[in-house]
Each structure stands twice: as structure tokens, then as C-alpha cells.
Design a protein around this motif. Sequence first.
Motif, mmCIF file in Angstrom:
data_model
loop_
_atom_site.group_PDB
_atom_site.id
_atom_site.type_symbol
_atom_site.label_atom_id
_atom_site.label_comp_id
_atom_site.label_asym_id
_atom_site.label_seq_id
_atom_site.Cartn_x
_atom_site.Cartn_y
_atom_site.Cartn_z
ATOM 1 N N THR A 102 0.861 -1.174 0.000
ATOM 2 C CA THR A 102 0.000 0.000 0.000
ATOM 3 C C THR A 102 0.900 1.226 0.000
ATOM 4 O O THR A 102 1.855 1.285 0.769
ATOM 5 C CB THR A 102 -0.903 0.018 1.253
ATOM 6 N N LEU A 103 0.580 2.182 -0.876
ATOM 7 C CA LEU A 103 1.330 3.443 -0.933
ATOM 8 C C LEU A 103 0.426 4.580 -0.478
ATOM 9 O O LEU A 103 -0.576 4.876 -1.127
ATOM 10 C CB LEU A 103 1.815 3.735 -2.356
ATOM 11 N N LEU A 104 0.764 5.191 0.628
ATOM 12 C CA LEU A 104 0.037 6.352 1.135
ATOM 13 C C LEU A 104 0.799 7.594 0.703
ATOM 14 O O LEU A 104 2.014 7.669 0.873
ATOM 15 C CB LEU A 104 -0.073 6.295 2.658
ATOM 16 N N GLY A 105 0.097 8.556 0.147
ATOM 17 C CA GLY A 105 0.770 9.731 -0.389
ATOM 18 C C GLY A 105 1.447 9.402 -1.709
ATOM 19 O O GLY A 105 2.559 9.850 -1.990
ATOM 20 N N GLU B 104 -10.850 10.127 6.437
ATOM 21 C CA GLU B 104 -10.391 8.806 6.875
ATOM 22 C C GLU B 104 -9.943 7.908 5.715
ATOM 23 O O GLU B 104 -9.643 6.731 5.920
ATOM 24 C CB GLU B 104 -11.520 8.100 7.642
ATOM 25 N N ALA B 105 -9.878 8.436 4.522
ATOM 26 C CA ALA B 105 -9.557 7.608 3.354
ATOM 27 C C ALA B 105 -8.180 6.958 3.455
ATOM 28 O O ALA B 105 -8.023 5.774 3.124
ATOM 29 C CB ALA B 105 -9.657 8.439 2.076
ATOM 30 N N SER B 106 -7.190 7.681 3.922
ATOM 31 C CA SER B 106 -5.850 7.097 4.057
ATOM 32 C C SER B 106 -5.813 6.034 5.146
ATOM 33 O O SER B 106 -5.063 5.066 5.045
ATOM 34 C CB SER B 106 -4.806 8.175 4.332
ATOM 35 N N VAL B 107 -6.627 6.202 6.167
ATOM 36 C CA VAL B 107 -6.730 5.180 7.214
ATOM 37 C C VAL B 107 -7.327 3.904 6.611
ATOM 38 O O VAL B 107 -6.860 2.798 6.893
ATOM 39 C CB VAL B 107 -7.564 5.689 8.404
ATOM 40 N N GLN B 108 -8.351 4.045 5.764
ATOM 41 C CA GLN B 108 -8.932 2.890 5.080
ATOM 42 C C GLN B 108 -7.890 2.204 4.207
ATOM 43 O O GLN B 108 -7.812 0.976 4.187
ATOM 44 C CB GLN B 108 -10.125 3.318 4.222
ATOM 45 N N ALA B 109 -7.103 2.993 3.503
ATOM 46 C CA ALA B 109 -6.059 2.412 2.655
ATOM 47 C C ALA B 109 -5.020 1.685 3.509
ATOM 48 O O ALA B 109 -4.578 0.585 3.157
ATOM 49 C CB ALA B 109 -5.402 3.489 1.800
ATOM 50 N N ALA B 110 -4.636 2.270 4.638
ATOM 51 C CA ALA B 110 -3.648 1.645 5.521
ATOM 52 C C ALA B 110 -4.164 0.337 6.100
ATOM 53 O O ALA B 110 -3.378 -0.573 6.389
ATOM 54 C CB ALA B 110 -3.263 2.602 6.641
ATOM 55 N N ALA B 111 -5.481 0.220 6.270
ATOM 56 C CA ALA B 111 -6.081 -0.996 6.820
ATOM 57 C C ALA B 111 -6.342 -2.056 5.751
ATOM 58 O O ALA B 111 -6.684 -3.190 6.078
ATOM 59 C CB ALA B 111 -7.384 -0.648 7.534
#
Length: 163
Positions: free
Chosen positions: A31-34, A129-136
Motif C-alpha cells: 500500500t502506498l500512502l501519499g 479517513e480515506a488514508s486510514v482505510q487504505a492503511a487498513a
Amino acid sequence: MKFGSSARVGGNRDRLTDALTELTRAPQRVTLLGSTGSIGTQAMEVIDHLAALKGTSASAADAPLKVVALSAGSRSLELLARQAVHVRAELVATSGTSDDAQRLRELIEAAASEAGATGYTPQIAHGAEASVQAAAHPADTVLNGITGSIGLEPTLTAPNSGY
């Protein structure tokens, strides 16, 4: 003075490539955040490079690093859409509004059509919360390129998601 991974392998590009290839012997879900920032775009370059070394593409099922989720702010939706299509991410997240999410859907559809990937329709998350969803999202590795305190909650979420 050398820093980071290149220092651990003697600063030699070939040795670094060999080390990365060894680390990705078995496919890894990432998963890539940012993803549209400098860290994210450089990570995408590494992912493409490793796929090319294996004789495949970043979107292939046998890619050494399979990007399963991407997140970015709402200022770079066009790049986020192109990245999503390029790697065929399962989840694409933007911190933007529902209107931004709709625009992202349209941009992904257009980019997929242009790339000959008709039928590609990832899950889209939006909002604070979209990045939190991606991190999960199920992944072996989460790379967080989100700067500042806004990146803290996704960072804390990733190890607790159980993947």
C-alpha cells in the motif's frame, strides 16, 4: 556520507538492485500512502524497475511488489488515477470530497480506457479517513509518504490491521 539502503549494500546500484530483488523473491502486497508526492512517485519507479527486472509489469499478478492500495490528496487526482490504472490497485483513496471521488472515478475510467484496461473499477474511498482505510487494506507492507501529523493515524492503523 551515505544514508539509507544504498549505504547498507555499499552504495553500489547493482548491489542495491540485487538486494531489492532478493527481498522481493516472493510477491509482496504493498500500500502506498501519499502516492502522488515525491516519496510515492519514487516508490512507483522502484516498483516498475523491480517488475522490469522480473520480466513483468507492475500491474501483473506476478509483479514482485503488487500495489493493492493507493492514497493521495485531492490536488493530484489525474496522477492518482493514472497510477491506479498503471498498477491496477484494488483500493484508491483520496482525502477529497464526494465530488472529488466522483471525479476520480471518471478519471480512472478514462485512463483505463486509454490504457486498454476496460472493466477496471477499483474501490474508491474519500474523505478525512480515506488514508486510514487504505492503511487498513490487506497488504504486507505499507509505505507512508504522507507528511506531518496527518500521516500519523494511517501509520498507527497499518500494524494493527493484522495483515
